[in-house]
Design a protein around this motif. Sequence first.
Motif, PDB file in Angstrom:
ATOM      1  N   ASP A 203     -24.914  71.015 -18.180  1.00 22.49           N
ATOM      2  CA  ASP A 203     -23.767  71.982 -18.278  1.00 22.49           C
ATOM      3  C   ASP A 203     -22.647  71.460 -19.019  1.00 22.49           C
ATOM      4  O   ASP A 203     -21.418  71.486 -18.483  1.00 22.49           O
ATOM      5  CB  ASP A 203     -23.416  72.404 -16.683  1.00 22.49           C
ATOM      6  N   LEU A 204     -22.808  70.919 -20.323  1.00 20.96           N
ATOM      7  CA  LEU A 204     -21.891  70.360 -20.934  1.00 20.96           C
ATOM      8  C   LEU A 204     -20.588  71.476 -21.238  1.00 20.96           C
ATOM      9  O   LEU A 204     -20.667  72.591 -21.361  1.00 20.96           O
ATOM     10  CB  LEU A 204     -22.310  70.079 -22.358  1.00 20.96           C
ATOM     11  N   ARG A 205     -19.576  70.757 -21.275  1.00 19.21           N
ATOM     12  CA  ARG A 205     -18.094  71.201 -21.507  1.00 19.21           C
ATOM     13  C   ARG A 205     -17.363  70.637 -22.610  1.00 19.21           C
ATOM     14  O   ARG A 205     -17.770  69.449 -22.887  1.00 19.21           O
ATOM     15  CB  ARG A 205     -17.200  71.005 -20.328  1.00 19.21           C
ATOM     16  N   GLU A 206     -16.671  71.526 -23.213  1.00 18.60           N
ATOM     17  CA  GLU A 206     -15.888  70.812 -24.463  1.00 18.60           C
ATOM     18  C   GLU A 206     -15.176  69.656 -24.010  1.00 18.60           C
ATOM     19  O   GLU A 206     -14.774  68.544 -24.896  1.00 18.60           O
ATOM     20  CB  GLU A 206     -14.996  71.776 -25.141  1.00 18.60           C
ATOM     21  N   SER A 207     -14.587  69.484 -22.775  1.00 26.99           N
ATOM     22  CA  SER A 207     -13.978  68.204 -22.141  1.00 26.99           C
ATOM     23  C   SER A 207     -14.695  67.068 -22.097  1.00 26.99           C
ATOM     24  O   SER A 207     -14.094  65.991 -21.898  1.00 26.99           O
ATOM     25  CB  SER A 207     -13.105  68.517 -20.825  1.00 26.99           C
ATOM     26  N   ASP A 208     -16.075  67.224 -22.335  1.00 32.11           N
ATOM     27  CA  ASP A 208     -17.057  65.891 -22.226  1.00 32.11           C
ATOM     28  C   ASP A 208     -17.077  65.355 -23.521  1.00 32.11           C
ATOM     29  O   ASP A 208     -17.554  64.242 -23.713  1.00 32.11           O
ATOM     30  CB  ASP A 208     -18.364  66.417 -21.801  1.00 32.11           C
ATOM     31  N   SER A 209     -16.354  66.009 -24.690  1.00 27.11           N
ATOM     32  CA  SER A 209     -16.327  65.216 -25.962  1.00 27.11           C
ATOM     33  C   SER A 209     -15.695  63.948 -25.935  1.00 27.11           C
ATOM     34  O   SER A 209     -14.291  63.895 -25.821  1.00 27.11           O
ATOM     35  CB  SER A 209     -15.955  66.267 -26.931  1.00 27.11           C
ATOM     36  N   THR A 210     -16.178  63.077 -26.079  1.00 30.32           N
ATOM     37  CA  THR A 210     -15.620  61.450 -26.036  1.00 30.32           C
ATOM     38  C   THR A 210     -16.767  60.605 -26.373  1.00 30.32           C
ATOM     39  O   THR A 210     -17.900  60.905 -26.676  1.00 30.32           O
ATOM     40  CB  THR A 210     -15.098  61.392 -24.925  1.00 30.32           C
ATOM     41  N   GLU A 211     -16.455  59.409 -26.342  1.00 28.11           N
ATOM     42  CA  GLU A 211     -17.426  58.095 -26.755  1.00 28.11           C
ATOM     43  C   GLU A 211     -17.683  57.893 -25.556  1.00 28.11           C
ATOM     44  O   GLU A 211     -17.138  57.309 -24.532  1.00 28.11           O
ATOM     45  CB  GLU A 211     -16.647  57.201 -27.448  1.00 28.11           C
ATOM     46  N   TYR A 212     -19.122  57.481 -25.433  1.00 25.48           N
ATOM     47  CA  TYR A 212     -19.796  57.115 -24.165  1.00 25.48           C
ATOM     48  C   TYR A 212     -20.490  55.635 -24.354  1.00 25.48           C
ATOM     49  O   TYR A 212     -20.927  55.220 -25.351  1.00 25.48           O
ATOM     50  CB  TYR A 212     -20.930  58.006 -23.691  1.00 25.48           C
ATOM     51  N   LYS A 213     -20.077  54.646 -23.107  1.00 23.39           N
ATOM     52  CA  LYS A 213     -20.712  53.447 -23.346  1.00 23.39           C
ATOM     53  C   LYS A 213     -21.393  52.850 -22.335  1.00 23.39           C
ATOM     54  O   LYS A 213     -21.214  53.382 -21.087  1.00 23.39           O
ATOM     55  CB  LYS A 213     -19.341  52.326 -23.768  1.00 23.39           C
ATOM     56  N   PHE A 214     -22.270  51.985 -22.464  1.00 23.72           N
ATOM     57  CA  PHE A 214     -23.173  51.294 -21.617  1.00 23.72           C
ATOM     58  C   PHE A 214     -22.610  50.035 -21.074  1.00 23.72           C
ATOM     59  O   PHE A 214     -22.404  48.977 -22.178  1.00 23.72           O
ATOM     60  CB  PHE A 214     -24.423  51.333 -21.949  1.00 23.72           C
ATOM     61  N   ARG A 215     -22.695  49.364 -19.965  1.00 19.26           N
ATOM     62  CA  ARG A 215     -22.283  48.270 -19.347  1.00 19.26           C
ATOM     63  C   ARG A 215     -22.984  47.564 -18.589  1.00 19.26           C
ATOM     64  O   ARG A 215     -23.565  48.328 -17.743  1.00 19.26           O
ATOM     65  CB  ARG A 215     -20.790  48.312 -18.940  1.00 19.26           C
ATOM     66  N   PHE A 216     -23.575  46.342 -18.696  1.00 13.70           N
ATOM     67  CA  PHE A 216     -24.466  45.586 -17.730  1.00 13.70           C
ATOM     68  C   PHE A 216     -24.000  44.309 -17.323  1.00 13.70           C
ATOM     69  O   PHE A 216     -23.375  43.461 -18.075  1.00 13.70           O
ATOM     70  CB  PHE A 216     -25.803  45.764 -18.211  1.00 13.70           C
ATOM     71  N   THR A 217     -24.407  43.903 -16.189  1.00  9.34           N
ATOM     72  CA  THR A 217     -23.856  42.563 -15.633  1.00  9.34           C
ATOM     73  C   THR A 217     -25.219  41.850 -15.017  1.00  9.34           C
ATOM     74  O   THR A 217     -26.195  42.518 -14.564  1.00  9.34           O
ATOM     75  CB  THR A 217     -23.084  42.833 -14.406  1.00  9.34           C
ATOM     76  N   THR A 218     -25.452  40.634 -15.373  1.00  8.70           N
ATOM     77  CA  THR A 218     -26.337  39.719 -14.838  1.00  8.70           C
ATOM     78  C   THR A 218     -25.865  38.787 -13.876  1.00  8.70           C
ATOM     79  O   THR A 218     -24.597  38.709 -13.780  1.00  8.70           O
ATOM     80  CB  THR A 218     -26.992  39.005 -16.171  1.00  8.70           C
TER      81      THR A 218
ATOM     82  N   TYR B 266     -16.956  45.777 -23.244  1.00  8.47           N
ATOM     83  CA  TYR B 266     -16.672  47.034 -23.390  1.00  8.47           C
ATOM     84  C   TYR B 266     -15.868  47.540 -24.684  1.00  8.47           C
ATOM     85  O   TYR B 266     -15.889  48.886 -24.790  1.00  8.47           O
ATOM     86  CB  TYR B 266     -15.440  47.323 -22.026  1.00  8.47           C
ATOM     87  N   SER B 267     -15.660  46.578 -25.640  1.00  6.26           N
ATOM     88  CA  SER B 267     -15.111  47.086 -26.698  1.00  6.26           C
ATOM     89  C   SER B 267     -16.279  47.378 -27.844  1.00  6.26           C
ATOM     90  O   SER B 267     -15.909  47.792 -28.851  1.00  6.26           O
ATOM     91  CB  SER B 267     -14.417  45.882 -27.136  1.00  6.26           C
ATOM     92  N   PHE B 268     -17.642  47.192 -27.539  1.00  4.60           N
ATOM     93  CA  PHE B 268     -18.557  47.436 -28.460  1.00  4.60           C
ATOM     94  C   PHE B 268     -18.632  48.851 -28.640  1.00  4.60           C
ATOM     95  O   PHE B 268     -18.760  49.563 -27.662  1.00  4.60           O
ATOM     96  CB  PHE B 268     -20.070  46.923 -28.216  1.00  4.60           C
ATOM     97  N   PRO B 269     -18.835  49.308 -29.834  1.00  6.44           N
ATOM     98  CA  PRO B 269     -18.855  50.960 -30.159  1.00  6.44           C
ATOM     99  C   PRO B 269     -20.128  51.281 -29.337  1.00  6.44           C
ATOM    100  O   PRO B 269     -21.425  50.882 -29.290  1.00  6.44           O
ATOM    101  CB  PRO B 269     -18.995  51.048 -31.517  1.00  6.44           C
ATOM    102  N   GLY B 270     -19.954  52.629 -28.813  1.00  8.90           N
ATOM    103  CA  GLY B 270     -21.184  53.487 -27.952  1.00  8.90           C
ATOM    104  C   GLY B 270     -21.464  54.630 -28.895  1.00  8.90           C
ATOM    105  O   GLY B 270     -21.644  54.643 -29.970  1.00  8.90           O
ATOM    106  N   THR B 271     -21.713  55.675 -28.114  1.00  7.16           N
ATOM    107  CA  THR B 271     -22.303  57.004 -28.798  1.00  7.16           C
ATOM    108  C   THR B 271     -21.027  58.146 -28.595  1.00  7.16           C
ATOM    109  O   THR B 271     -20.748  58.174 -27.588  1.00  7.16           O
ATOM    110  CB  THR B 271     -23.445  57.644 -28.174  1.00  7.16           C
ATOM    111  N   THR B 272     -20.533  58.687 -29.675  1.00  9.62           N
ATOM    112  CA  THR B 272     -19.630  59.575 -29.564  1.00  9.62           C
ATOM    113  C   THR B 272     -20.230  61.018 -29.356  1.00  9.62           C
ATOM    114  O   THR B 272     -21.178  61.450 -30.293  1.00  9.62           O
ATOM    115  CB  THR B 272     -18.695  59.892 -30.624  1.00  9.62           C
ATOM    116  N   LEU B 273     -20.056  61.771 -28.434  1.00 18.47           N
ATOM    117  CA  LEU B 273     -20.696  63.082 -28.069  1.00 18.47           C
ATOM    118  C   LEU B 273     -19.375  64.224 -28.511  1.00 18.47           C
ATOM    119  O   LEU B 273     -18.078  64.018 -27.911  1.00 18.47           O
ATOM    120  CB  LEU B 273     -20.728  63.402 -26.421  1.00 18.47           C
TER     121      LEU B 273
END
Length: 338
Positions: A75-90, A97-104
């Motif tokens: 149910d995407l909204r126009e307000s969802d438009s932004t850059e999304y990033k993934f983070r993991f911890t071992t 968090y500074s590595f480029p992600g996917t821009t929606l």
Amino acid sequence: MNVTYTHQSICALKGSTVDISCFYTHPSWQNVTEVSWFNKWESGVTKDLSLNPEYADRLEYHQQTDKDSTLRITDLRESDSTEYKFRFTTDEARWGYSFPGTTLTVTGSQVEVTPKWSSESKTLSCITTCTLSNPNPIYIWYKNGQNLDESNSPQYKDPVSSNYDDSYSCAVKGHEDLLSPAVCVQGQSCSRVTYTKRRICVLKESTVDISCSYVGYYSTTSSFWFRSDKSTPEDLTTDPGYAGRVKYPDKETRRNEGPFILRITDLREEDSAEYRFTFKTNNIEWGHSFPGTTLTVTGNTTLYDTTVNHIELQDKYINHPVNTEVYVVLYILFQVCR
């Protein structure tokens, strides 16, 4: 350690569903202890999107392994438009968090009419604010609510010379319920129908109002609601399956424009269907193929309507649940009506 995103950018239609995915690597002797997707960060602090009330019941980690992850947003909204990033911890390190992600980018479709000045011949194009990620979209055209044509080109195949009562709209195949608003090709008072909600979910045995607004360029001679799964459109007030349960509460106030409400009482699960509105004037009949409002009737005991924001409901019952039973009932209902 590394994260590789499947796409640098994605363009998706408002109201649709998107998957944002990535692959990640880490030394084999390290164990992954935490994963999260985020779109906001400050001074190295990120917030897990699954905890963000703006995405309540619209977001899930659809696929998650120790090598890849997929974030699904519905149910995407126009307000969802932004850059999304993934983070993991071992157990020994954390991916930054500074590595480029996917821009929606979330866009709606609309019909562009050219030239804009008065002209007997007009060109129609189905446009979006970004290029859809779907590699070969098929565009569907509607004239006065009737399916007109399908094409791989966003531009309608022929120049249009229309009457003042004609309207056109377009949609991308597979997302017919996300069609553009109907626009007038000549003037500003053409015939058109606009549904208040595209999806509604309600409880069995309750009452629902399904509504639309419409404009008839000429005086309306007849109008009614019908189910789209019927082979021939039939006025619901004459359908034996709805006997005594359907009425048009604003019928006496209707003219050639305004709201039109379908009210169904004592709802049953078999009432789940797509409902469409049609009308006739002396010149046209609004088409039967124009997508309407989809109703889902559930037997669960807690109400959830997919078209409104339920942050308050979630905060009341999920973030501060009265008991486990309430939590489970709400969760089941969210799944039924998402």
